[in-house]
Design an enzyme around this catalytic site. Sequence first.
Site, PDB file in Angstrom:
ATOM      1  CE  LYS A 194      -1.674   2.872   2.600  1.00  0.00           C
ATOM      2  NZ  LYS A 194      -1.562   4.197   1.926  1.00  0.00           N
ATOM      3  CB  SER A 248       4.645   9.293  11.325  1.00  0.00           C
ATOM      4  OG  SER A 248       3.405   8.614  11.316  1.00  0.00           O
ATOM      5  CB  THR A 249       7.148   7.687  15.788  1.00  0.00           C
ATOM      6  OG1 THR A 249       8.505   7.589  15.338  1.00  0.00           O
ATOM      7  CG2 THR A 249       7.021   7.074  17.164  1.00  0.00           C
ATOM      8  CD  GLU A 270      13.669   0.676   9.097  1.00  0.00           C
ATOM      9  OE1 GLU A 270      14.161   1.701   9.588  1.00  0.00           O
ATOM     10  OE2 GLU A 270      14.248  -0.422   9.088  1.00  0.00           O
ATOM     11  CB  CYS A 305      13.466   8.801   7.988  1.00  0.00           C
ATOM     12  SG  CYS A 305      14.534   7.842   6.923  1.00  0.00           S
ATOM     13  CD  GLU A 404      10.293  12.668  11.313  1.00  0.00           C
ATOM     14  OE1 GLU A 404       9.182  12.173  11.544  1.00  0.00           O
ATOM     15  OE2 GLU A 404      11.207  12.080  10.713  1.00  0.00           O
TER      16      GLU A 404
HETATM   17  P1  NAD Z   1       2.689   8.435   7.735  1.00  0.00           P
HETATM   18  O1  NAD Z   1       2.983   7.640   8.934  1.00  0.00           O
HETATM   19  O2  NAD Z   1       1.636   9.473   7.797  1.00  0.00           O
HETATM   20  O3  NAD Z   1       2.275   7.494   6.518  1.00  0.00           O
HETATM   21  C1  NAD Z   1       3.062   6.412   6.117  1.00  0.00           C
HETATM   22  C2  NAD Z   1       2.178   5.362   5.490  1.00  0.00           C
HETATM   23  O4  NAD Z   1       1.271   4.896   6.491  1.00  0.00           O
HETATM   24  C3  NAD Z   1       1.323   5.857   4.332  1.00  0.00           C
HETATM   25  O5  NAD Z   1       1.219   4.837   3.363  1.00  0.00           O
HETATM   26  C4  NAD Z   1      -0.029   6.076   4.984  1.00  0.00           C
HETATM   27  O6  NAD Z   1      -1.117   5.948   4.099  1.00  0.00           O
HETATM   28  C5  NAD Z   1      -0.055   4.985   6.016  1.00  0.00           C
HETATM   29  N1  NAD Z   1      -0.957   5.274   7.137  1.00  0.00           N
HETATM   30  C6  NAD Z   1      -1.319   6.503   7.616  1.00  0.00           C
HETATM   31  N2  NAD Z   1      -2.204   6.352   8.617  1.00  0.00           N
HETATM   32  C7  NAD Z   1      -2.401   5.014   8.785  1.00  0.00           C
HETATM   33  C8  NAD Z   1      -3.203   4.233   9.653  1.00  0.00           C
HETATM   34  N3  NAD Z   1      -4.011   4.798  10.555  1.00  0.00           N
HETATM   35  N4  NAD Z   1      -3.131   2.889   9.550  1.00  0.00           N
HETATM   36  C9  NAD Z   1      -2.336   2.297   8.632  1.00  0.00           C
HETATM   37  N5  NAD Z   1      -1.580   2.987   7.764  1.00  0.00           N
HETATM   38  C10 NAD Z   1      -1.601   4.330   7.840  1.00  0.00           C
HETATM   39  O7  NAD Z   1       4.083   9.038   7.275  1.00  0.00           O
HETATM   40  P2  NAD Z   1       4.395   9.992   6.057  1.00  0.00           P
HETATM   41  O8  NAD Z   1       3.927  11.359   6.382  1.00  0.00           O
HETATM   42  O9  NAD Z   1       3.909   9.355   4.795  1.00  0.00           O
HETATM   43  O10 NAD Z   1       5.987   9.917   6.015  1.00  0.00           O
HETATM   44  C11 NAD Z   1       6.785  10.667   6.842  1.00  0.00           C
HETATM   45  C12 NAD Z   1       7.308   9.833   7.993  1.00  0.00           C
HETATM   46  O11 NAD Z   1       7.987   8.676   7.509  1.00  0.00           O
HETATM   47  C13 NAD Z   1       8.330  10.571   8.814  1.00  0.00           C
HETATM   48  O12 NAD Z   1       8.050  10.382  10.170  1.00  0.00           O
HETATM   49  C14 NAD Z   1       9.636   9.904   8.429  1.00  0.00           C
HETATM   50  O13 NAD Z   1      10.660  10.005   9.383  1.00  0.00           O
HETATM   51  C15 NAD Z   1       9.212   8.501   8.216  1.00  0.00           C
HETATM   52  N6  NAD Z   1      10.193   7.765   7.422  1.00  0.00           N
HETATM   53  C16 NAD Z   1      10.988   6.852   8.058  1.00  0.00           C
HETATM   54  C17 NAD Z   1      11.954   6.162   7.342  1.00  0.00           C
HETATM   55  C18 NAD Z   1      12.850   5.144   7.997  1.00  0.00           C
HETATM   56  O14 NAD Z   1      13.445   4.349   7.273  1.00  0.00           O
HETATM   57  N7  NAD Z   1      12.982   5.132   9.306  1.00  0.00           N
HETATM   58  C19 NAD Z   1      12.104   6.403   5.980  1.00  0.00           C
HETATM   59  C20 NAD Z   1      11.269   7.347   5.364  1.00  0.00           C
HETATM   60  C21 NAD Z   1      10.311   8.013   6.104  1.00  0.00           C
END
Ligand code: NAD
Length: 501
Positions: A194, A248-249, A270, A305, A404
């Site tokens: 997804k 995100s966390t 991650e 990230c 962040e």
């Molecule tokens: P996000 O957590 O909002 O979304 C990530 C994914 O999760 C998306 O596909 C989203 O549709 C899905 N999602 C959102 N809400 C959900 C829910 N309630 N249930 C299941 N899935 C859900 O993050 P973002 O804004 O897309 O990305 C930014 C974040 O990603 C930052 O915190 C960044 O640090 C992190 N990130 C981490 C790494 C790593 O390797 N540690 C790499 C890239 C990004």
Amino acid sequence: MSSPSADAFAQWRQRAESLNIRSQAFIDGRFTDALDGRRFDCVSPIDGRVIAQVAEGGAADIDRAVAAARRAFEDRRWAGLAPARRKAVLLAFADQVARHAEELALLESLDMGKPISDALSVDSPATARCLRWYGEAVDKLYGEIAPTADDTIATITREPLGVVGVVVPWNFPMIMAAWKIAPALAAGNSVVLKPAEQSPLTALRLAELAAEAGIPAGVFNVVPGFGPVAGQALGLHPDVDGAFFTGSTEVGKLFLHYSSQSNMKRIGLECGGKSAHIVMDRCQDLEAAASAAAGAIFFNQGEMCTAGSRLVLHKAVKDQVLERLVALAAGYSPGHPLHPATTMGALVDHRHAERVLGYVDKGRAEGARVVCGGERAEPVPGGAYVQPTIFDQVTPKMTIAREEIFGPVLAVLTVDSEEEAIAVANDSDYGLAAAVWSDDVSQLHRMTRRLRAGVVYANCYDADDLTVPFGGFKQSGIGRDKSLHAFDKYTELKSTWLRLR
Ligand code: NAD
């Protein structure tokens, strides 16, 4: 007469107009609409234009994809192939990605706003490399025989988990997906991916390229849709054996709930970061440190990230580093992402740009000083651009030092000893990356040992290789992507006993 870069800019824009964008879900080897027919607008942050209407997968579509993945797994059309056969298909998949590198880079740039030159030099080749690396690895992994008594033989083998759910963010849509699907597929799993709702386009094209390369129907499915609907359905699905998430966390923690509320599926996370980048007084090459610090916060619009978003400067070098940094920030002025000279593109959408600017307001309100940037930019009307921004006089308790931001906003903190630098660096809920610059080898070793982060850089920030694991301590995640360690996530260990007669 026009310049070569002006010509290239015109050509990219022309190609963008004539792209054939895949916008349906890819389930069981074919493109399909969502069962209820819903679609959502895919908006380019470059200029706010709708570039596609994408199938909005719901729980029923996740069900269909999981069922297809389960059928494919149980009849062993992929898991049952010799590793050398799976390798051949993954290498063909990597070749397909390499062959379509420009198209994929263009989709990535249009979809989430990154500069085309970065998408071409980083995202497309890294995706192909990752598929190739895990393809190459899979027929070189051996099991073990345990040193048991003479009358028994116990083998320890790795088996695929089964049906694997993958949920990824929008900052490196292809690479984040590849880090998970490549080892998962290499190990023989069936996958349901997804992508983020902000950036579904390359994932859909990857599914098609995978099928053309010979990945059997049902083995690799892509269901675009919203996180709280499609992402949640995948996390909660009782027939998914493992869910592997980057994002995100806050959302990462939900996956732990999903697992406990459903079938105790394995979870890999991650998550976010607030990485400390330390420059000590014993660093002589301040030019290199400043340039790495600029790259660590401004590359990819700061949507990283691992962004080195807290720059921890020893007071003896602070003024010199800051002065260089401000000069370097000017080189990251936002421009049209399809112009080959652009080094900073658009943020993923206006909502995110507002969020980033909200942090800038908070930084000002809490007493930090903006030394450059701090405003929106408008290189293209209708786009979501923010200037590269540097805050000085940041203290460890300020919001911009703790949360962040995920944008081009740097917080500079000043320290006057090694001890204080370590204390400030480790004072975070996150532990993804950290870096330290010093020409004193003993100091480097002392400090890298004490930094609580999964990835620690010494005298660099951007070192990267597939052979090296990637992931975080603390609330930055659970488990590791990349390297052979990634197979730990996508395989079960099986112990088989044979009693000798
Ligand atoms: P996000 O957590 O909002 O979304 C990530 C994914 O999760 C998306 O596909 C989203 O549709 C899905 N999602 C959102 N809400 C959900 C829910 N309630 N249930 C299941 N899935 C859900 O993050 P973002 O804004 O897309 O990305 C930014 C974040 O990603 C930052 O915190 C960044 O640090 C992190 N990130 C981490 C790494 C790593 O390797 N540690 C790499 C890239 C990004």
